[in-house]
Motif scaffolding. Structure first.
Motif, PDB file in Angstrom:
ATOM      1  N   SER A 146      -2.728   1.339  15.901  1.00  0.00           N
ATOM      2  CA  SER A 146      -2.201   2.264  16.687  1.00  0.00           C
ATOM      3  C   SER A 146      -1.550   3.168  15.801  1.00  0.00           C
ATOM      4  CB  SER A 146      -0.856   1.542  17.350  1.00  0.00           C
ATOM      5  OG  SER A 146      -0.200   0.805  16.503  1.00  0.00           O
ATOM      6  N   ASP A 147      -0.604   4.294  16.476  1.00  0.00           N
ATOM      7  CA  ASP A 147      -0.260   5.477  15.729  1.00  0.00           C
ATOM      8  C   ASP A 147       1.035   4.880  14.803  1.00  0.00           C
ATOM      9  OD1 ASP A 147       0.624   7.884  14.907  1.00  0.00           O
ATOM     10  OD2 ASP A 147       1.328   8.479  16.714  1.00  0.00           O
ATOM     11  N   GLY A 148       0.872   5.212  13.738  1.00  0.00           N
ATOM     12  CA  GLY A 148       2.197   4.566  12.859  1.00  0.00           C
ATOM     13  C   GLY A 148       2.821   5.895  12.392  1.00  0.00           C
ATOM     14  N   GLY A 149       2.866   6.915  13.203  1.00  0.00           N
ATOM     15  CA  GLY A 149       3.832   8.285  12.828  1.00  0.00           C
ATOM     16  C   GLY A 149       3.253   8.766  11.435  1.00  0.00           C
ATOM     17  N   ASN A 150       3.638  10.292  11.369  1.00  0.00           N
ATOM     18  CA  ASN A 150       3.498  11.065  10.228  1.00  0.00           C
ATOM     19  C   ASN A 150       1.957  10.859   9.853  1.00  0.00           C
ATOM     20  OD1 ASN A 150       6.191  11.946   9.915  1.00  0.00           O
ATOM     21  ND2 ASN A 150       6.428   9.904   9.045  1.00  0.00           N
ATOM     22  N   GLY A 151       1.139  10.800  10.854  1.00  0.00           N
ATOM     23  CA  GLY A 151      -0.417  10.901  10.524  1.00  0.00           C
ATOM     24  C   GLY A 151      -1.042   9.687  10.044  1.00  0.00           C
ATOM     25  N   LYS A 152      -0.015   8.535  10.030  1.00  0.00           N
ATOM     26  CA  LYS A 152      -0.666   7.256   9.571  1.00  0.00           C
ATOM     27  C   LYS A 152      -1.140   6.113  11.072  1.00  0.00           C
ATOM     28  CE  LYS A 152       1.039   7.818   5.295  1.00  0.00           C
ATOM     29  NZ  LYS A 152       0.330   7.724   4.015  1.00  0.00           N
ATOM     30  N   SER A 174      -1.046   2.406   7.070  1.00  0.00           N
ATOM     31  CA  SER A 174      -2.419   2.897   6.390  1.00  0.00           C
ATOM     32  C   SER A 174      -2.628   4.166   6.577  1.00  0.00           C
ATOM     33  CB  SER A 174      -3.625   2.055   7.033  1.00  0.00           C
ATOM     34  OG  SER A 174      -3.330   0.456   6.880  1.00  0.00           O
ATOM     35  N   SER A 175      -3.173   4.872   5.446  1.00  0.00           N
ATOM     36  CA  SER A 175      -3.426   6.260   5.476  1.00  0.00           C
ATOM     37  C   SER A 175      -5.101   6.368   6.047  1.00  0.00           C
ATOM     38  CB  SER A 175      -3.643   6.787   3.809  1.00  0.00           C
ATOM     39  OG  SER A 175      -2.107   6.831   3.375  1.00  0.00           O
ATOM     40  N   VAL A 176      -5.415   7.515   6.613  1.00  0.00           N
ATOM     41  CA  VAL A 176      -6.745   7.601   6.905  1.00  0.00           C
ATOM     42  C   VAL A 176      -7.083   9.056   6.409  1.00  0.00           C
ATOM     43  CG1 VAL A 176      -5.848   8.425   9.356  1.00  0.00           C
ATOM     44  CG2 VAL A 176      -8.001   8.092   9.202  1.00  0.00           C
ATOM     45  N   THR A 177      -8.326   9.005   5.893  1.00  0.00           N
ATOM     46  CA  THR A 177      -8.795  10.078   5.005  1.00  0.00           C
ATOM     47  C   THR A 177     -10.484  10.152   5.574  1.00  0.00           C
ATOM     48  OG1 THR A 177      -9.347   8.733   3.199  1.00  0.00           O
ATOM     49  CG2 THR A 177      -7.228  10.015   3.251  1.00  0.00           C
ATOM     50  N   ARG A 185     -12.119   7.054   6.443  1.00  0.00           N
ATOM     51  CA  ARG A 185     -11.460   5.556   5.690  1.00  0.00           C
ATOM     52  C   ARG A 185     -10.121   5.173   6.131  1.00  0.00           C
ATOM     53  NH1 ARG A 185     -12.041   6.049  -0.659  1.00  0.00           N
ATOM     54  NH2 ARG A 185     -14.453   5.654  -0.019  1.00  0.00           N
ATOM     55  N   VAL A 186     -10.011   4.127   6.386  1.00  0.00           N
ATOM     56  CA  VAL A 186      -8.538   3.519   6.579  1.00  0.00           C
ATOM     57  C   VAL A 186      -8.103   2.600   5.302  1.00  0.00           C
ATOM     58  CG1 VAL A 186      -7.127   2.037   8.245  1.00  0.00           C
ATOM     59  CG2 VAL A 186      -8.878   3.766   8.971  1.00  0.00           C
ATOM     60  N   GLN A 187      -7.170   2.857   4.606  1.00  0.00           N
ATOM     61  CA  GLN A 187      -6.510   2.219   3.480  1.00  0.00           C
ATOM     62  C   GLN A 187      -5.150   1.915   3.595  1.00  0.00           C
ATOM     63  OE1 GLN A 187      -7.711   4.245  -0.146  1.00  0.00           O
ATOM     64  NE2 GLN A 187      -8.224   2.298  -1.173  1.00  0.00           N
ATOM     65  N   ALA A 188      -4.745   0.518   3.652  1.00  0.00           N
ATOM     66  CA  ALA A 188      -3.400   0.294   3.219  1.00  0.00           C
ATOM     67  C   ALA A 188      -2.723   1.076   2.283  1.00  0.00           C
ATOM     68  CB  ALA A 188      -3.321  -1.324   3.298  1.00  0.00           C
ATOM     69  N   ASP A 189      -1.410   1.519   2.729  1.00  0.00           N
ATOM     70  CA  ASP A 189      -0.619   1.900   1.514  1.00  0.00           C
ATOM     71  C   ASP A 189      -0.069   1.098   0.757  1.00  0.00           C
ATOM     72  OD1 ASP A 189      -1.098   4.455   2.773  1.00  0.00           O
ATOM     73  OD2 ASP A 189       0.696   4.623   3.876  1.00  0.00           O
ATOM     74  N   ALA A 190       0.603  -0.156   1.447  1.00  0.00           N
ATOM     75  CA  ALA A 190       1.054  -1.130   0.555  1.00  0.00           C
ATOM     76  C   ALA A 190       0.860  -2.489   1.430  1.00  0.00           C
ATOM     77  CB  ALA A 190       2.556  -1.183   0.557  1.00  0.00           C
ATOM     78  N   LEU A 191       0.521  -3.466   0.642  1.00  0.00           N
ATOM     79  CA  LEU A 191      -0.059  -4.665   0.845  1.00  0.00           C
ATOM     80  C   LEU A 191       1.116  -5.660   1.445  1.00  0.00           C
ATOM     81  CD1 LEU A 191      -2.633  -5.422  -1.399  1.00  0.00           C
ATOM     82  CD2 LEU A 191      -3.115  -4.432   1.006  1.00  0.00           C
ATOM     83  N   PRO A 192       0.996  -6.224   2.590  1.00  0.00           N
ATOM     84  CA  PRO A 192       2.203  -7.245   3.180  1.00  0.00           C
ATOM     85  C   PRO A 192       2.157  -8.588   2.761  1.00  0.00           C
ATOM     86  CG  PRO A 192       0.504  -7.271   4.715  1.00  0.00           C
ATOM     87  CD  PRO A 192      -0.197  -6.419   3.601  1.00  0.00           C
ATOM     88  N   LEU A 193       3.033  -9.353   2.782  1.00  0.00           N
ATOM     89  CA  LEU A 193       3.040 -11.004   2.439  1.00  0.00           C
ATOM     90  C   LEU A 193       2.527 -11.433   3.860  1.00  0.00           C
ATOM     91  CD1 LEU A 193       6.356 -11.567   0.728  1.00  0.00           C
ATOM     92  CD2 LEU A 193       4.183 -11.351  -0.422  1.00  0.00           C
ATOM     93  N   LEU A 194       1.656 -12.386   3.745  1.00  0.00           N
ATOM     94  CA  LEU A 194       1.096 -13.394   4.859  1.00  0.00           C
ATOM     95  C   LEU A 194       1.536 -14.659   4.713  1.00  0.00           C
ATOM     96  CD1 LEU A 194      -2.621 -11.737   4.854  1.00  0.00           C
ATOM     97  CD2 LEU A 194      -0.484 -10.839   6.098  1.00  0.00           C
ATOM     98  N   GLY A 195       2.365 -14.899   5.553  1.00  0.00           N
ATOM     99  CA  GLY A 195       2.919 -16.249   5.803  1.00  0.00           C
ATOM    100  C   GLY A 195       3.765 -16.390   4.516  1.00  0.00           C
ATOM    101  N   GLY A 196       4.620 -15.578   4.056  1.00  0.00           N
ATOM    102  CA  GLY A 196       5.573 -15.799   2.897  1.00  0.00           C
ATOM    103  C   GLY A 196       4.755 -15.679   1.638  1.00  0.00           C
ATOM    104  N   VAL A 197       3.446 -15.615   1.637  1.00  0.00           N
ATOM    105  CA  VAL A 197       2.942 -15.774   0.460  1.00  0.00           C
ATOM    106  C   VAL A 197       2.187 -14.434  -0.382  1.00  0.00           C
ATOM    107  CG1 VAL A 197       0.773 -17.025  -0.660  1.00  0.00           C
ATOM    108  CG2 VAL A 197       2.272 -18.146   1.039  1.00  0.00           C
ATOM    109  N   GLU A 198       2.448 -14.122  -1.400  1.00  0.00           N
ATOM    110  CA  GLU A 198       1.651 -12.905  -2.034  1.00  0.00           C
ATOM    111  C   GLU A 198       0.094 -13.543  -2.528  1.00  0.00           C
ATOM    112  OE1 GLU A 198       2.230  -9.993  -5.972  1.00  0.00           O
ATOM    113  OE2 GLU A 198       4.076 -11.544  -5.220  1.00  0.00           O
ATOM    114  N   ILE A 199      -0.610 -12.784  -1.828  1.00  0.00           N
ATOM    115  CA  ILE A 199      -2.208 -12.976  -1.781  1.00  0.00           C
ATOM    116  C   ILE A 199      -2.699 -11.850  -2.751  1.00  0.00           C
ATOM    117  CG2 ILE A 199      -4.333 -13.427  -0.663  1.00  0.00           C
ATOM    118  CD1 ILE A 199      -2.476 -14.221   1.689  1.00  0.00           C
TER     119      ILE A 199
END
Length: 246
Positions: A146-152, A174-177, A185-199
């Motif tokens: 979906s639209d994340g705002g500011n072109g993201k 995510s940024s799109v270029t 290309r769709v690429q995450a700006d920052a990676l999330p914690l999944l289930g409270g775990v750093e992967i």
């Protein structure tokens, strides 16, 4: 004075007749151009073609049109070398300096600029939309864009930890270029914690990051830049020596 008035009246009448004939001619030419474009590109429906500039007939005599605008709905573009396609919901192009042959069998535009709109549902087909293990006991999959705002773009990850699905998808901005003039290309700006775990980053990016190739656009136009919008990603397209027919 009377003779002058008569000449003015005649000039006005002739001008009105010329304008009427010119507008009829441009209408017929637009229909013919639309039919030829549909046939040459194998389109499912007839595109919209608008020929701008006045008078039209003098442009025809010169063998070149100043500006032609083309609109195509639901265009099936190539999506790689394996024969896959991707649907462009709306493709609009503004063509400048269109030169054509005497029988209108061929037409080439000096330059073209426009936009191609790709829906989020269509782009989602490229993402890893199936559960993938990113760590022992943890799986994730992309379930929505979906639209994340500011072109993201906002990528929604559905995560399951030890067999239990998290109550809400994890959002990833995510940024799109555009890459190489033919790939989004769709690429995450920052990676999330999944289930409270750093992967490990590489594991998460296997899910969050993806690319969609788009080629085979009409006349050989290519991708220039892209940004997220409310209803999908909007791609700016450009081209030189764009062949419309023939």
């Amino acid at each position: 004075m009377r003779a002058l008035r008569i000449l003015l009246i005649i000039a006005v009448i002739l001008g009105a007749l010329f304008t009427a004939v010119d507008r009829v001619a441009v209408h017929l030419a637009e229909g013919e151009a639309a039919d030829r474009l549909r046939a040459s590109e194998g389109l499912a429906s007839t595109p919209d073609v608008d020929i701008n500039g006045f008078p039209f007939l003098t442009q025809v005599l010169g063998g070149s049109l100043d500006e032609v605008q083309v609109g195509i709905s639901d265009y099936e573009a190539g999506a790689g070398e394996d024969g896959r396609t991707i649907r462009i919901a709306d493709l609009r192009a503004d063509l400048k300096g269109v030169e054509f042959s005497g029988d209108f069998g061929s037409a080439v535009a000096d330059s073209a600029t426009g936009t191609a709109t790709l829906s989020y549902d269509e782009l989602l087909r490229t993402a890893k939309a199936e559960p993938t293990q990113v760590a022992p006991g943890i799986t994730a999959e992309v379930v929505a864009l979906s639209d994340g705002g500011n072109g993201k773009i906002k990528v929604a990850l559905e995560t399951t930890v030890l067999g239990t699905k998290l109550p809400e998808p994890v959002p990833v901005l995510s940024s799109v270029t555009v890459v190489d003039g033919n790939t989004v290309r769709v690429q995450a700006d920052a990676l999330p914690l999944l289930g409270g775990v750093e992967i490990a980053e590489s594991k998460v990016r296997q899910i969050t990051d993806f690319e969609q190739r788009i080629d085979g656009l009409p006349g050989g136009i290519g991708l220039e830049k892209v940004q997220a919008a409310e209803d999908g990603v909007e791609v700016t397209v450009t081209g030189k020596g764009v062949r419309l027919a023939g």
